[in-house]
Design an enzyme around this catalytic site. Structure first.
Site, PDB file in Angstrom:
ATOM      1  N   SER A 185       0.718  -6.735  -8.246  1.00 52.14           N
ATOM      2  CA  SER A 185      -0.176  -6.407  -9.360  1.00 52.14           C
ATOM      3  C   SER A 185      -1.399  -7.322  -9.462  1.00 52.14           C
ATOM      4  O   SER A 185      -1.857  -7.645 -10.563  1.00 52.14           O
ATOM      5  CB  SER A 185       0.593  -6.383 -10.689  1.00 52.14           C
ATOM      6  OG  SER A 185       1.569  -5.353 -10.671  1.00 52.14           O
ATOM      7  N   HIS A 207       8.289  -6.296   3.943  1.00 49.17           N
ATOM      8  CA  HIS A 207       7.865  -5.930   2.585  1.00 49.17           C
ATOM      9  C   HIS A 207       9.086  -5.462   1.801  1.00 49.17           C
ATOM     10  O   HIS A 207       9.993  -4.849   2.357  1.00 49.17           O
ATOM     11  CB  HIS A 207       6.810  -4.817   2.667  1.00 49.17           C
ATOM     12  CG  HIS A 207       6.159  -4.555   1.341  1.00 49.17           C
ATOM     13  ND1 HIS A 207       6.766  -3.807   0.359  1.00 49.17           N
ATOM     14  CD2 HIS A 207       4.973  -4.956   0.827  1.00 49.17           C
ATOM     15  CE1 HIS A 207       5.975  -3.768  -0.696  1.00 49.17           C
ATOM     16  NE2 HIS A 207       4.881  -4.456  -0.446  1.00 49.17           N
ATOM     17  N   GLU A 221       9.558  -3.076  -0.067  1.00 42.91           N
ATOM     18  CA  GLU A 221       9.830  -1.630   0.020  1.00 42.91           C
ATOM     19  C   GLU A 221      10.544  -1.299   1.323  1.00 42.91           C
ATOM     20  O   GLU A 221      11.362  -0.376   1.372  1.00 42.91           O
ATOM     21  CB  GLU A 221       8.509  -0.850  -0.133  1.00 42.91           C
ATOM     22  CG  GLU A 221       8.018  -0.897  -1.580  1.00 42.91           C
ATOM     23  CD  GLU A 221       6.513  -0.807  -1.760  1.00 42.91           C
ATOM     24  OE1 GLU A 221       5.806  -0.403  -0.826  1.00 42.91           O
ATOM     25  OE2 GLU A 221       6.048  -1.161  -2.872  1.00 42.91           O
ATOM     26  N   LYS A 277      -0.103   1.082   1.982  1.00 40.33           N
ATOM     27  CA  LYS A 277       1.197   1.767   1.900  1.00 40.33           C
ATOM     28  C   LYS A 277       1.061   3.208   2.399  1.00 40.33           C
ATOM     29  O   LYS A 277       0.287   3.457   3.322  1.00 40.33           O
ATOM     30  CB  LYS A 277       1.752   1.676   0.473  1.00 40.33           C
ATOM     31  CG  LYS A 277       1.746   0.227  -0.049  1.00 40.33           C
ATOM     32  CD  LYS A 277       2.494   0.048  -1.329  1.00 40.33           C
ATOM     33  CE  LYS A 277       2.430  -1.423  -1.743  1.00 40.33           C
ATOM     34  NZ  LYS A 277       3.179  -1.711  -2.950  1.00 40.33           N
ATOM     35  N   GLY A 300      -1.828  -4.294  -3.110  1.00 39.62           N
ATOM     36  CA  GLY A 300      -1.474  -2.904  -2.873  1.00 39.62           C
ATOM     37  C   GLY A 300      -2.481  -1.972  -3.536  1.00 39.62           C
ATOM     38  O   GLY A 300      -3.565  -1.725  -3.006  1.00 39.62           O
ATOM     39  N   GLY A 301      -2.144  -1.498  -4.727  1.00 41.58           N
ATOM     40  CA  GLY A 301      -2.949  -0.479  -5.414  1.00 41.58           C
ATOM     41  C   GLY A 301      -4.436  -0.797  -5.489  1.00 41.58           C
ATOM     42  O   GLY A 301      -5.279   0.084  -5.256  1.00 41.58           O
ATOM     43  N   ASN A 332      -2.819  -3.668   1.426  1.00 44.32           N
ATOM     44  CA  ASN A 332      -1.716  -2.856   1.938  1.00 44.32           C
ATOM     45  C   ASN A 332      -1.846  -1.458   1.318  1.00 44.32           C
ATOM     46  O   ASN A 332      -1.557  -1.281   0.142  1.00 44.32           O
ATOM     47  CB  ASN A 332      -0.393  -3.526   1.525  1.00 44.32           C
ATOM     48  CG  ASN A 332       0.815  -2.692   1.868  1.00 44.32           C
ATOM     49  OD1 ASN A 332       0.719  -1.685   2.576  1.00 44.32           O
ATOM     50  ND2 ASN A 332       1.970  -3.115   1.368  1.00 44.32           N
ATOM     51  N   GLY A 335       3.430  -3.163  -8.112  1.00 41.59           N
ATOM     52  CA  GLY A 335       3.102  -1.843  -8.647  1.00 41.59           C
ATOM     53  C   GLY A 335       3.478  -1.648 -10.100  1.00 41.59           C
ATOM     54  O   GLY A 335       3.490  -0.521 -10.598  1.00 41.59           O
ATOM     55  N   GLU A 378       5.972 -12.085  -2.906  1.00 39.34           N
ATOM     56  CA  GLU A 378       5.793 -10.904  -3.745  1.00 39.34           C
ATOM     57  C   GLU A 378       7.054 -10.650  -4.572  1.00 39.34           C
ATOM     58  O   GLU A 378       8.023 -10.067  -4.061  1.00 39.34           O
ATOM     59  CB  GLU A 378       5.532  -9.675  -2.866  1.00 39.34           C
ATOM     60  CG  GLU A 378       4.304  -9.794  -1.987  1.00 39.34           C
ATOM     61  CD  GLU A 378       3.761  -8.422  -1.592  1.00 39.34           C
ATOM     62  OE1 GLU A 378       2.609  -8.146  -1.899  1.00 39.34           O
ATOM     63  OE2 GLU A 378       4.521  -7.630  -1.000  1.00 39.34           O
TER      64      GLU A 378
HETATM   65  P1  PGA Z   1       0.560  -3.927  -5.800  1.00 43.31           P
HETATM   66  O1  PGA Z   1       1.377  -4.046  -4.433  1.00 43.31           O
HETATM   67  O2  PGA Z   1      -0.685  -4.760  -5.658  1.00 43.31           O
HETATM   68  O3  PGA Z   1       0.256  -2.458  -5.940  1.00 43.31           O
HETATM   69  O4  PGA Z   1       1.461  -4.438  -6.880  1.00 43.31           O
HETATM   70  C1  PGA Z   1       1.437  -5.267  -3.747  1.00 43.31           C
HETATM   71  C2  PGA Z   1       2.220  -5.097  -2.472  1.00 43.31           C
HETATM   72  O5  PGA Z   1       3.241  -4.405  -2.474  1.00 43.31           O
HETATM   73  O6  PGA Z   1       1.839  -5.644  -1.421  1.00 43.31           O
END
Ligand code: PGA
Length: 249
Positions: free
Chosen positions: A209, A93, A95, A11, A230-231, A9, A169, A163
């Site tokens: 993470s 998600h 967010e 983002k 994500g990251g 993802n 994050g 999640e």
């Molecule tokens: P992250 O994000 O791996 O940066 O923690 C995961 C996500 O929001 O899907």
């Protein structure tokens, strides 16, 4: 057996220059056994889909509107994502739930729209830190699962991503026992509502993470069928070892 899945993802990250990472990832992972998906920002969808066209990497959206068209400035329908080359879409998600007040009811409506466009819905759920500390984790994810998934969910049209909000994050990851507790609970909840066949076919991803250094132990955890990343999905050098760990699990 469920095919393992590694979903990235991106983002709100990446302009055209980021597509070079996609090419690197496709070359590095051409022999991956796991199903691979990257969800770039919508502005990159069609270019990403062209780059991935002859590869086993699939491209997905990060959200869609519940309606198929209409007066919804700034929104995108599931049909538009499909038209741009997406085969899946992330829905609900945390967010989106936090920044755009999305409820599980909204997520269910978007999920139906995704299915009608032929997209796989990756439905996200997870508790906040306050909910975990109050001992409400299973209650929260159970009610999110029940209300976010419409009737008609199958192992082909739906993927679930657990999640924990506090792990996204932040570099914080639940213990393996905590991950197993939620994933076992989700599998059981799917069995109760949709039957054993559907539950056995549905991928349960962990997200929050996930990094090259913790991926192997997470993938060895009960009922974890992959990750939503994500990251660490932004760079092939980070995502590739995660995919390798999943392939080896
Ligand atoms: P992250 O994000 O791996 O940066 O923690 C995961 C996500 O929001 O899907």
């Amino acid at each position: 057996m469920r095919q393992k899945m590694a979903a990235g993802n991106w983002k709100m990250n990446g302009t055209g220059a980021a597509l070079a990472e996609l090419e690197t990832l496709i070359q590095a992972q051409h022999a991956a056994k796991s199903e691979l998906l990257i969800c770039p920002p919508a502005t990159l969808l069609s270019r990403a889909a062209e780059i991935a066209a002859d590869s086993s990497l699939a491209i997905g959206g990060q959200d869609c509107h519940a309606a198929s068209s209409g007066a919804h400035t700034g929104d995108l329908s599931s049909e538009m994502l499909k038209d741009a080359g997406a085969t899946a879409v992330i829905l609900g998600h945390s967010e989106r739930r936090a920044d755009h007040n999305e409820t599980s009811k909204t997520v269910a409506a978007k999920t139906k729209s995704a299915w009608s466009a032929g997209l796989t819905a990756i439905v996200c759920l997870g508790e906040t830190l306050a909910e975990r500390e109050a001992g409400d984790t299973l209650k929260v994810v159970g009610s999110q699962l029940a209300a976010s998934l419409p009737d008609g969910a199958t192992g082909q049209n739906t993927v679930i991503a657990y999640e924990p909000v506090w792990a996204i994050g932040t570099g914080k990851v639940p213990s393996l026992d905590q991950i197993a507790e939620v994933h076992d609970f989700l599998r059981h909840a799917l069995t109760t509502r949709f039957g054993a066949e559907m539950a056995a076919a549905t991928r349960l991803l962990y997200g929050g993470s996930v990094k090259p250094g913790n991926a192997a132990e997470i993938f060895a955890t009960s009922n974890v069928d992959g990750a939503l990343v994500g990251g660490a999905s932004l760079k092939s050098a980070d995502f590739s070892p995660i995919i390798a760990a999943l392939d080896a699990s």
